[in-house]
Scaffold this motif. Structure first.
Motif, short mmCIF file in Angstrom:
data_model
loop_
_atom_site.label_atom_id
_atom_site.label_comp_id
_atom_site.label_asym_id
_atom_site.label_seq_id
_atom_site.Cartn_x
_atom_site.Cartn_y
_atom_site.Cartn_z
N GLY A 146 0.78 -1.22 0.00
CA GLY A 146 0.00 0.00 0.00
C GLY A 146 0.82 1.27 0.00
N ARG A 147 2.07 1.21 0.42
CA ARG A 147 2.87 2.43 0.54
C ARG A 147 3.18 3.04 -0.82
NH1 ARG A 147 7.33 0.82 5.20
NH2 ARG A 147 5.83 0.46 6.91
N LEU A 148 3.59 2.20 -1.78
CA LEU A 148 3.96 2.75 -3.08
C LEU A 148 2.75 3.32 -3.83
CD1 LEU A 148 5.98 3.42 -5.19
CD2 LEU A 148 5.93 1.06 -6.00
N PRO A 149 1.63 2.60 -3.93
CA PRO A 149 0.49 3.21 -4.61
C PRO A 149 0.01 4.49 -3.94
CG PRO A 149 -0.12 1.08 -3.67
CD PRO A 149 1.37 1.18 -3.61
N ARG A 150 0.07 4.54 -2.61
CA ARG A 150 -0.32 5.77 -1.91
C ARG A 150 0.67 6.89 -2.26
NH1 ARG A 150 -3.32 7.42 2.87
NH2 ARG A 150 -4.29 5.37 2.82
N HIS A 151 1.96 6.56 -2.31
CA HIS A 151 2.97 7.54 -2.69
C HIS A 151 2.70 8.08 -4.09
CE1 HIS A 151 6.90 9.34 -3.50
NE2 HIS A 151 6.94 8.62 -4.60
N LEU A 152 2.36 7.20 -5.02
CA LEU A 152 2.09 7.64 -6.39
C LEU A 152 0.93 8.62 -6.44
CD1 LEU A 152 2.40 4.26 -8.36
CD2 LEU A 152 4.13 6.04 -8.05
N TRP A 161 -7.54 14.84 -2.74
CA TRP A 161 -7.96 13.53 -2.27
C TRP A 161 -8.52 13.61 -0.86
CZ3 TRP A 161 -6.46 10.39 -6.30
CH2 TRP A 161 -5.40 10.85 -7.09
N THR A 162 -9.49 12.77 -0.58
CA THR A 162 -9.87 12.50 0.79
C THR A 162 -9.23 11.18 1.20
OG1 THR A 162 -11.84 11.20 0.22
CG2 THR A 162 -12.09 13.62 0.39
N GLU A 163 -9.22 10.91 2.49
CA GLU A 163 -8.68 9.63 2.94
C GLU A 163 -9.51 8.48 2.37
OE1 GLU A 163 -6.11 7.04 4.43
OE2 GLU A 163 -5.85 9.22 4.44
N GLN A 164 -10.81 8.67 2.22
CA GLN A 164 -11.66 7.64 1.61
C GLN A 164 -11.24 7.38 0.18
OE1 GLN A 164 -15.54 8.73 0.29
NE2 GLN A 164 -16.43 6.71 0.71
N ASP A 165 -10.95 8.43 -0.58
CA ASP A 165 -10.50 8.25 -1.96
C ASP A 165 -9.24 7.40 -2.01
OD1 ASP A 165 -12.53 9.97 -2.87
OD2 ASP A 165 -11.22 11.73 -2.75
N LEU A 166 -8.27 7.76 -1.19
CA LEU A 166 -7.00 7.02 -1.19
C LEU A 166 -7.22 5.55 -0.85
CD1 LEU A 166 -4.72 9.65 0.58
CD2 LEU A 166 -4.79 9.10 -1.85
N GLU A 167 -8.04 5.29 0.15
CA GLU A 167 -8.28 3.91 0.55
C GLU A 167 -9.00 3.14 -0.55
OE1 GLU A 167 -8.40 0.39 2.76
OE2 GLU A 167 -7.11 2.16 2.82
N LEU A 168 -9.91 3.78 -1.26
CA LEU A 168 -10.62 3.10 -2.36
C LEU A 168 -9.67 2.68 -3.47
CD1 LEU A 168 -13.85 5.27 -2.58
CD2 LEU A 168 -13.77 2.80 -2.19
#
Length: 291
Positions: A166-172, A182-189
């Protein structure tokens, strides 16, 4: 995965195409517009764009093979197969012709659709990948280091592991963008599907075969004899850290009938998330100009 995130006016369906069960989010009515997402996203990438386009258009947002709520089979993550999935989807939905809005590897598929099935596309707005006629310039080497993640993701074993973490896609998603995109919900989705090993392997294969594969195709001159007849607008985020000056992004002048390139202020790679108004305005203007 859990149920679909809510977006006013959007309905969901699953469409069976050869070898794949595809999820499609749909809104509005009128001339059809097909939206093809990028990585590591899915149909939710278009959450801020759909309302503006659905006013007067039938907006279709499929999840591509291995992404979102579409199935993630073991194989088929090639340019040819993903393009075949899109063509089969249009056939299943009885759509002879659509306008296109595309991003990232969705843009690769969008240009492939325009070049190989020109009768299927009325016009094309794209961002996050550029056009396939660009010619190498030594100044391009200065931004290559910013794309280090591509080889990491493409590496078998290592790539799926980094995506599952999850770290790399979140970084991207968050590093090159404006803070409030982004909201935190967007990132998690966007990050959550990649925790599934099958989808992580799909993402790695996608980078290996489609994204880096397209770089190799362009480098080999695969589009040297191609000609684009589809009216096209290519958008570039002015704040994209891996962006290049427009003067280095030519090569299309004798390969395209009608291709225009524009910078979008206040956006990086994820223009639909950062400046959805620009995407909607350019799309509606292009669609109207050819209508």
């Amino acid at each position: 995965m859990d149920g679909f995130p809510a977006l006013d006016g959007v309905t969901h369906r699953f469409v069976e195409v050869p070898g794949l069960r595809m999820h499609v989010a749909e809104a509005g009515s009128g001339p059809p517009v097909l939206l093809l997402h990028g990585f590591p996203q899915h149909w939710w990438e278009w959450r801020k764009v759909v309302p503006g386009l659905a006013d007067g258009h039938r907006v279709l947002c499929p999840d591509l093979r291995g992404a979102g709520w579409t199935a993630a089979p073991a194989g088929g993550y090639t340019r040819e197969q993903l393009l075949a999935d899109v063509v089969a989807l249009l056939d299943a939905l009885d759509l002879d012709r659509v306008d296109l809005v595309t991003h990232d590897y969705g843009a690769i598929l969008g240009f492939a659709l325009c070049l190989e099935h020109p009768d299927c596309v009325g016009s094309h707005v794209t961002f996050g990948a550029g056009h396939p006629f660009v010619r190498f310039h030594p100044r391009m080497l200065g931004v290559l280091w910013r794309l280090w993640f591509q080889e990491v993701i493409a590496t078998p074993g290592l790539g799926p592991w980094t995506l599952r973490s999850g770290r790399l896609p979140r970084h991207l998603l968050v590093s090159p963008t404006v803070p409030d995109a982004w909201t935190e919900q967007d990132l998690e989705l966007f990050v959550a599907p990649l925790r599934d090993p099958a989808r992580a392997r799909a993402g790695s294969a996608l980078y290996r075969n489609v994204i880096l594969g397209e770089v190799a195709r362009i480098s080999r001159g695969a589009y040297r004899d191609a000609h684009l007849t589809t009216p096209t607008v290519v958008l570039y985020g002015a704040d994209d850290p891996a962006g290049l000056p427009l003067e280095l992004l030519g090569g299309h002048e004798d390969r395209a009938d009608d291709l225009r390139q524009e910078l979008v202020p206040g956006a990086g790679h994820f223009v639909a998330d950062e400046r959805p108004d620009a995407v909607v305005d350019h799309a509606r203007a292009l669609f109207a100009s050819r209508g």
